[in-house]
Scaffold this motif. Structure first.
Motif, PDB file in Angstrom:
ATOM      1  N   ALA A 110       0.833  -1.211   0.000  1.00  0.00           N
ATOM      2  CA  ALA A 110       0.000   0.000   0.000  1.00  0.00           C
ATOM      3  C   ALA A 110       0.865   1.256   0.000  1.00  0.00           C
ATOM      4  CB  ALA A 110      -0.943  -0.008   1.204  1.00  0.00           C
ATOM      5  N   ALA A 111       1.918   1.263   0.803  1.00  0.00           N
ATOM      6  CA  ALA A 111       2.816   2.419   0.855  1.00  0.00           C
ATOM      7  C   ALA A 111       3.511   2.637  -0.487  1.00  0.00           C
ATOM      8  CB  ALA A 111       3.854   2.224   1.964  1.00  0.00           C
ATOM      9  N   ALA A 112       3.934   1.551  -1.135  1.00  0.00           N
ATOM     10  CA  ALA A 112       4.577   1.682  -2.450  1.00  0.00           C
ATOM     11  C   ALA A 112       3.611   2.282  -3.459  1.00  0.00           C
ATOM     12  CB  ALA A 112       5.070   0.316  -2.931  1.00  0.00           C
ATOM     13  N   TRP A 113       2.355   1.881  -3.409  1.00  0.00           N
ATOM     14  CA  TRP A 113       1.349   2.424  -4.321  1.00  0.00           C
ATOM     15  C   TRP A 113       1.115   3.910  -4.054  1.00  0.00           C
ATOM     16  CZ3 TRP A 113      -0.875   2.684  -8.627  1.00  0.00           C
ATOM     17  CH2 TRP A 113      -2.107   3.304  -8.791  1.00  0.00           C
ATOM     18  N   HIS A 114       0.893   4.271  -2.798  1.00  0.00           N
ATOM     19  CA  HIS A 114       0.562   5.662  -2.463  1.00  0.00           C
ATOM     20  C   HIS A 114       1.742   6.602  -2.634  1.00  0.00           C
ATOM     21  CE1 HIS A 114      -3.506   4.906  -1.137  1.00  0.00           C
ATOM     22  NE2 HIS A 114      -3.073   3.844  -0.482  1.00  0.00           N
ATOM     23  N   ARG A 115       2.925   6.170  -2.264  1.00  0.00           N
ATOM     24  CA  ARG A 115       4.089   7.066  -2.323  1.00  0.00           C
ATOM     25  C   ARG A 115       4.764   7.103  -3.687  1.00  0.00           C
ATOM     26  NH1 ARG A 115       6.573   4.793   3.230  1.00  0.00           N
ATOM     27  NH2 ARG A 115       4.958   5.587   4.597  1.00  0.00           N
ATOM     28  N   LEU A 116       4.827   5.937  -4.354  1.00  0.00           N
ATOM     29  CA  LEU A 116       5.633   5.831  -5.569  1.00  0.00           C
ATOM     30  C   LEU A 116       4.834   5.506  -6.818  1.00  0.00           C
ATOM     31  CD1 LEU A 116       8.470   3.672  -3.973  1.00  0.00           C
ATOM     32  CD2 LEU A 116       8.457   6.159  -4.289  1.00  0.00           C
ATOM     33  N   GLY A 117       3.558   5.122  -6.659  1.00  0.00           N
ATOM     34  CA  GLY A 117       2.773   4.707  -7.811  1.00  0.00           C
ATOM     35  C   GLY A 117       3.192   3.340  -8.326  1.00  0.00           C
ATOM     36  N   VAL A 118       3.792   2.530  -7.454  1.00  0.00           N
ATOM     37  CA  VAL A 118       4.255   1.194  -7.819  1.00  0.00           C
ATOM     38  C   VAL A 118       3.243   0.180  -7.300  1.00  0.00           C
ATOM     39  CG1 VAL A 118       6.069  -0.526  -7.423  1.00  0.00           C
ATOM     40  CG2 VAL A 118       6.670   1.874  -7.766  1.00  0.00           C
ATOM     41  N   VAL A 119       2.852  -0.753  -8.153  1.00  0.00           N
ATOM     42  CA  VAL A 119       1.903  -1.795  -7.773  1.00  0.00           C
ATOM     43  C   VAL A 119       2.649  -3.100  -7.589  1.00  0.00           C
ATOM     44  CG1 VAL A 119      -0.136  -3.082  -8.502  1.00  0.00           C
ATOM     45  CG2 VAL A 119       0.066  -0.661  -9.054  1.00  0.00           C
ATOM     46  N   ALA A 120       2.397  -3.778  -6.478  1.00  0.00           N
ATOM     47  CA  ALA A 120       3.001  -5.087  -6.209  1.00  0.00           C
ATOM     48  C   ALA A 120       1.874  -6.070  -5.918  1.00  0.00           C
ATOM     49  CB  ALA A 120       3.966  -5.001  -5.034  1.00  0.00           C
ATOM     50  N   ILE A 121       1.487  -6.813  -6.949  1.00  0.00           N
ATOM     51  CA  ILE A 121       0.414  -7.794  -6.821  1.00  0.00           C
ATOM     52  C   ILE A 121       0.973  -9.151  -7.213  1.00  0.00           C
ATOM     53  CG2 ILE A 121      -1.867  -8.503  -7.648  1.00  0.00           C
ATOM     54  CD1 ILE A 121      -2.355  -5.587  -8.436  1.00  0.00           C
ATOM     55  N   PRO A 122       0.846 -10.152  -6.337  1.00  0.00           N
ATOM     56  CA  PRO A 122       1.288 -11.495  -6.734  1.00  0.00           C
ATOM     57  C   PRO A 122       0.503 -11.965  -7.963  1.00  0.00           C
ATOM     58  CG  PRO A 122       0.916 -11.397  -4.371  1.00  0.00           C
ATOM     59  CD  PRO A 122       0.396 -10.116  -4.951  1.00  0.00           C
ATOM     60  N   VAL A 123       1.194 -12.476  -8.952  1.00  0.00           N
ATOM     61  CA  VAL A 123       0.558 -12.895 -10.205  1.00  0.00           C
ATOM     62  C   VAL A 123      -0.524 -13.936  -9.940  1.00  0.00           C
ATOM     63  CG1 VAL A 123       0.978 -13.965 -12.452  1.00  0.00           C
ATOM     64  CG2 VAL A 123       2.611 -12.329 -11.548  1.00  0.00           C
ATOM     65  N   ASP A 124      -0.307 -14.806  -8.981  1.00  0.00           N
ATOM     66  CA  ASP A 124      -1.290 -15.850  -8.678  1.00  0.00           C
ATOM     67  C   ASP A 124      -2.600 -15.285  -8.129  1.00  0.00           C
ATOM     68  OD1 ASP A 124       0.524 -17.705  -9.514  1.00  0.00           O
ATOM     69  OD2 ASP A 124       1.192 -18.238  -7.501  1.00  0.00           O
ATOM     70  N   GLU A 125      -2.601 -14.037  -7.665  1.00  0.00           N
ATOM     71  CA  GLU A 125      -3.822 -13.419  -7.148  1.00  0.00           C
ATOM     72  C   GLU A 125      -4.640 -12.723  -8.237  1.00  0.00           C
ATOM     73  OE1 GLU A 125      -3.077 -10.900  -3.797  1.00  0.00           O
ATOM     74  OE2 GLU A 125      -2.098 -12.498  -2.661  1.00  0.00           O
ATOM     75  N   ILE A 126      -4.117 -12.633  -9.444  1.00  0.00           N
ATOM     76  CA  ILE A 126      -4.844 -12.009 -10.554  1.00  0.00           C
ATOM     77  C   ILE A 126      -5.739 -13.080 -11.166  1.00  0.00           C
ATOM     78  CG2 ILE A 126      -4.646 -10.823 -12.761  1.00  0.00           C
ATOM     79  CD1 ILE A 126      -1.854  -9.885 -11.813  1.00  0.00           C
TER      80      ILE A 126
END
Length: 75
Positions: free
Chosen positions: A31-47
């Motif tokens: 969440a912090a990476a998304w809010h601060r840097l605009g970086v998304v970290a989603i495990p591929v298996d969760e898509i």
């Protein structure tokens, strides 16, 4: 043994006394990476959408090369 008032030793990723990061902490870092840097970290298996999962996998392979291990196709 530490002397009273002595500085604490430096923290290190090699500090074996620290407990491993739990799921809640990892999610907070995402969440912090998304809010601060605009970086998304989603495990591929969760898509769950197969088309989107494959598109993201293709882009990651293009940028950084194929992953070692794991499934090479599908879920």
């Amino acid at each position: 043994m530490r002397l009273p008032g002595a500085p604490r030793p430096p923290r290190s990723s090699l500090d074996l006394a620290r407990s491993p990061t739990n799921d809640a902490e990892v999610n907070a870092m995402r969440a912090a990476a998304w809010h601060r840097l605009g970086v998304v970290a989603i495990p591929v298996d969760e898509i769950t959408d197969p088309w989107l999962r494959q598109a993201i996998t293709n882009e990651a392979n293009r940028r950084w090369g194929r992953r070692d291990g794991g499934s090479s196709h599908g879920r």
